[in-house]
Scaffold this motif. Structure first.
Motif, PDB file in Angstrom:
ATOM      1  N   PHE A  27      37.449  48.227  43.205  1.00 43.77           N
ATOM      2  CA  PHE A  27      38.456  47.294  42.698  1.00 43.77           C
ATOM      3  C   PHE A  27      39.813  47.624  43.306  1.00 43.77           C
ATOM      4  O   PHE A  27      40.046  48.748  43.739  1.00 43.77           O
ATOM      5  N   VAL A  28      40.695  46.621  43.327  1.00 44.83           N
ATOM      6  CA  VAL A  28      42.078  46.921  43.686  1.00 44.83           C
ATOM      7  C   VAL A  28      42.807  47.283  42.402  1.00 44.83           C
ATOM      8  O   VAL A  28      42.905  46.478  41.488  1.00 44.83           O
TER       9      VAL A  28
ATOM     10  N   PRO B 259      37.121  40.927  35.896  1.00 46.97           N
ATOM     11  CA  PRO B 259      36.494  41.560  37.065  1.00 46.97           C
ATOM     12  C   PRO B 259      34.984  41.757  36.988  1.00 46.97           C
ATOM     13  O   PRO B 259      34.360  41.972  38.019  1.00 46.97           O
TER      14      PRO B 259
ATOM     15  N   ASN C 104      42.433  44.310  39.754  1.00 44.68           N
ATOM     16  CA  ASN C 104      42.261  42.913  40.174  1.00 44.68           C
ATOM     17  C   ASN C 104      43.092  41.990  39.274  1.00 44.68           C
ATOM     18  O   ASN C 104      44.004  41.335  39.730  1.00 44.68           O
TER      19      ASN C 104
END
Lengths: 521, 375
Positions: free
Chosen positions: B268-269, B149, B292
């Protein structure tokens, strides 16, 4: 024009059969009829109407609503016929030019549909801010160039579900250059996020406007011929209704209405709102999930005639298990399908004196169904038992795959071939086999409600989540009401939130669907 | 040493150097879903860009680092930001040209080749499009060997090789050049700039001459990803067995996704997916936690595998990788693990991309110490 809801006719024009039903205002089934589908829409609908009207023996004045589900749009794309030539405008340059419109289309379909394409400056950021100023002059120049061959226009802009201003400005340019009559499709009303898929759906929509006119005129003519003065609707892919004027604007939304109708019909016939539905035909079965009485929609892109789109479609698992599915191989190494004897079941299956072992034969051998001559399966018992075990396994896996939660749910089985299904399915609370399962599609069309949907990216911009959610819900309800739903009975049936990664500012994509029964006209 | 040489992809030898044709690009995009470890976004946009580009310009030469002169300048490139934004705001396609021009102006020397920044998700494929458009060859390698990421999670960072000058360009050909004080600052500065530019942008960073690149470069990863995609496509029997023969696959569990929880935090996810065992794994429950990318696989409170090893949910039937945003309830998957490149397994490497770098109080245990390969 009728003053309230009285008798309703539901018609489903499928690939093989055209089904029609009549329901009264309490949704009681008064008549049903099955007839082979005819190439000419008007005569097929007319004969279906005559048959059910003959059964009810009521004055035609009592028919207040007619709902039609049809595969015309799907077939037009699959067979590449009756499609309009579309001038394609994408608003997004200098972004997106690396993948021009039609990039992933099959060549033959592209040749039939394209009247030319252009990518002009404009579009929006995810925040709603313009990407660059809109290229009005570029649109006008392009339209002047292709104006002679274009029969429709499709306009798609980057992030138009967030801000659709540039698409609307482009539509104005079309009106100025090509006049008030040419059909225009804007992507903001059609698909969700994902420019290429939304643009594809928008182009298909524009190409289908001619087909929509044909269907609407065919239906209207059939109604006139039968002296019916009723409000007419078509069903769309989420199992809800759209008025004929809406059909002319959004014909692409009728694609996928068949499975949606059968699931809605199953929901009504079995009186459940959350269930797995298995619709067993002659060649295959569709397995879907009902949530709050509606088919759950697929969140992954859908291919139509080789074109990838992302508009609303029921989430289905299709398996090669049908009443006519052929059984080959040996008991030790059995093959089930995917070939089927289809409509020749009554000549080719063992129990009907034929020589082809089918799943219907297997169901008879296992005592699940009684049809034809049960002794005709003698000598094939082991093969058929093995085939049925394999078919059951396919049904088990598909059922489990489509469930959204781990707990047991009811399973509703409909469709002509559903007798072949097992008496028990793991992870299923109970199996419901409703009456009139063979006309679930037409019933689904007749009982359909009216819906509205919002699928947009929202910036929270200081507002809290609930505030934005309320806004989206109100917009979805307004859409449903303007499509004909009863304002007093509209409710929210589905809410989904998807957060977006890598953005420091909170941005959320919200999908909301509202639906309600037909309002009084 | 990173990957077994004997298994390196050997493309059409009639061309010299080998070139990436259309089928190679399709295979590359599938390989990138496998190596992504769940992150990096759906490669589809990158694939379509690359296909359109090579249809215009012809196949892109894929070169070995050793074919460059020691002083030749290589620019690693990729998109940074949200792949979910890029499905709307698709790049222009000229980003490679703009990045090249910016570096040549700033460093006053020609760019000899582009290279993928990471070999996972969309970023394994995008640089092919840019290389085609810019008329540059692509170096067969990358700086992550998977997807990660953040921008300091690149192998040159382990050797204090600077990530700057870094050039960020958007689809409007707006150029921002960063000269940060260190690689972690670049991550912060670039992340903010990308947000202002609308959520995604394209970047060239860690510019290196071939001599410098020799140490950090993860060699052969482009052809390795192509080979993974080809193996999956052509496997006649069991794609998992074929994949294992190719790249050593350590399957943790065969199961069904029974829960997915996704939320955004800090740009971020983050979230988790729970996979319930089926077939011979019935009765087991494994939780995959992701930011992510998939970070750890847990069972009964114990870590089965962690970063930097590559944890990917593979489709039970096709063996294609499933990126985080496409995980859904009901999917049949094999939770597969691939060994991380050796550079990430060093003490310094683990300090940058090990479990503790992502906030887990866990020691890294190499996947092969705990698990068996396929069969």
């Amino acid at each position: 024009m009728p003053g309230s809801v009285d008798l309703r006719i539901g018609i489903d024009v499928g690939g093989t059969n055209t089904d029609a039903v009549v329901l009264d205002s309490a949704n009681r089934l008064l008549a049903k009829h099955k007839t082979p589908t005819t190439p000419d829409l008007t005569s097929g609908i007319t004969s279906a109407l005559e048959a059910v009207l003959g059964q009810i023996d009521q004055p035609v004045e009592r028919i207040t609503h007619v709902m039609l589900g049809t595969t015309h749009a799907t077939n037009a794309i699959l067979e590449r016929r009756d499609l309009l030539k579309v001038a394609v405008v994408r608003i997004g340059a200098p972004a997106t030019v690396s993948i021009p419109p039609f990039s992933d289309w099959p060549d033959d379909l592209r040749q039939v549909v394209s009247a030319g394409e252009v990518v002009v400056p404009g579009g929006s950021e995810v925040t709603g801010v313009p990407l660059v100023p809109f290229g009005r002059d570029e649109v006008a120049r392009f339209l002047e160039k292709v104006g002679d061959s274009a029969e429709a226009v499709a306009i798609s802009g980057v992030f138009s579900p967030v801000s659709g201003d540039h698409e609307q400005e482009a539509e104005q340019v079309v009106r100025e250059v090509l006049g008030p009559d040419i059909p225009v499709s804007l992507s903001q009303g059609i698909g969700a996020l994902g420019l290429l898929e939304r643009e594809n759906a928008c182009i298909l929509n524009a190409a289908l406007v001619g087909v929509a006119h044909k269907v609407v005129h065919g239906l209207t003519a059939a109604l006139t011929q039968n002296g019916i003065d009723a409000v007419a609707f078509l069903t769309q892919n989420d199992g809800t209704l759209m008025g004929l004027d809406y059909v002319l604007r959004f014909p692409v939304l009728t694609i996928g209405s068949g499975p949606a109708n059968s699931m809605r019909g199953a929901c009504y016939l079995a009186d459940v709102s959350d269930a797995v539905v298995v619709d067993v035909g002659g060649t295959s079965s569709d397995v879907g999930m009902l949530l709050n009485g509606f088919p759950r929609e697929s969140s992954t892109p859908t291919d139509i005639g080789g074109v990838r789109t992302n508009f609303r479609m029921p989430d289905l698992v299709a398996i090669a298990v049908g009443g006519g599915t052929r059984v080959t191989g040996s008991a030790e190494d059995v093959r089930v399908g995917p070939e089927s004897v289809g409509y020749r079941l009554r000549e080719e299956a063992l129990v009907f004196g034929g020589t082809t072992p089918t799943l219907s034969d297997a169901a008879v051998a296992a005592g699940r169904a009684s049809m034809g001559d049960a002794t005709a399966v003698a000598g094939h018992e082991e093969l058929l038992a093995a085939a049925l075990r394999r078919a059951d396994e396919l049904v088990f896996v598909a059922t489990d795959q489509i469930k959204t939660a781990r707990g047991p749910v009811p399973l509703v089985v409909v469709g002509g071939g559903s007798v072949i299904l097992p008496p028990e399915v793991p992870g299923v609370a109970q199996i419901v086999r409703p009456e009139n399962y063979d006309v679930a599609n037409a019933i689904g069309a007749a009982i359909a409600s009216v819906s509205g949907q919002v699928d947009k990216v929202f910036k929270l911009a200081g507002r809290d989540r609930q505030e934005v959610l309320d806004l989206a819900c109100a917009a979805a309800k307004d859409e449903a009401i303007s499509a004909g739903a009863d304002p007093a009975a509209v409710e929210i049936v589905e809410v989904e939130e998807v957060p977006m990664a890598y953005l420091t500012e909170p941005v959320v994509r919200i999908r909301v669907k509202a639906a309600g029964p037909l309002g009084r006209m | 040493m990173e990957w077994r040489r004997a298994r390196t992809y050997v493309p059409d030898m009639t061309n010299d150097p080998p070139k990436l044709d259309e089928q190679d690009l399709v295979d590359l995009s599938v390989g990138c879903t496998v190596l992504a470890g769940g992150g990096g976004g759906d490669p589809r946009i990158g694939l379509l860009m690359a296909l359109n580009a090579v249809r215009r310009t012809g196949p892109v030469p894929l070169i070995d680092l050793d074919s460059l002169a020691a002083d030749d300048l290589i620019v690693p490139a990729g998109m940074i930001g949200a792949p979910t934004v890029m499905v709307e705001k698709i790049p222009n396609g000229n980003e490679g040209d703009v990045i090249r021009a910016a570096f040549e102006a700033r460093l006053n020397r020609p760019v000899a080749a582009l290279m993928p920044l990471e070999m996972g998700g969309i970023n394994g494929v995008l640089p092919v499009a840019w290389a085609a458009h810019a008329g540059l060859p692509l170096v067969d390698g990358d700086l992550m060997g998977r997807a990660f990421p953040e921008l300091q999670m690149c192998t040159p960072h382990l050797y204090d090789i600077p990530s700057w000058p870094c050039v960020v360009v958007d689809e409007r050909s707006q150029v921002i050049t960063f000269e940060p004080r260190d690689n972690v600052w670049l991550e912060r500065l670039a992340r903010n700039a990308v947000s202002t530019l609308g959520g995604c942008a394209c970047a060239g960073l860690y510019p290196m001459d071939a001599r410098t690149a020799a140490t950090p470069l993860l060699r052969g990863t482009v052809s390795r990803a192509v080979q993974i995609g080809r193996t999956i496509r052509t496997a006649t029997d069991d794609p998992f067995r074929a994949l294992d023969a190719q790249v050593d696959l350590y399957p943790l569990l065969t199961g069904k996704v029974v829960d997915v929880d996704r939320r955004t935090a800090g740009g971020f996810v983050r979230g988790s997916a729970v996979v319930e065992g089926i077939e011979h794994d019935a009765g087991r429950l494994v939780r995959i936690e992701f930011q992510n990318e998939n970070l750890v696989a847990m069972e009964d409170g114990e870590a089965l595998a962690t970063v930097p090893d590559i944890i990917t949910l593979l489709d039970r039937h096709s063996a294609r990788g499933i990126v985080t945003e496409h995980i859904r309830y009901g999917q049949r998957v094999v939770v597969g693990v691939f060994r991380a490149p050796d550079q990430w397994r060093s003490e310094r490497g683990l300090s940058v991309v090990g479990p503790r770098a992502f906030g887990y109080d866990l020691d890294y245990v190499p996947v092969e110490d705990r698990h068996a390969r396929v069969g």
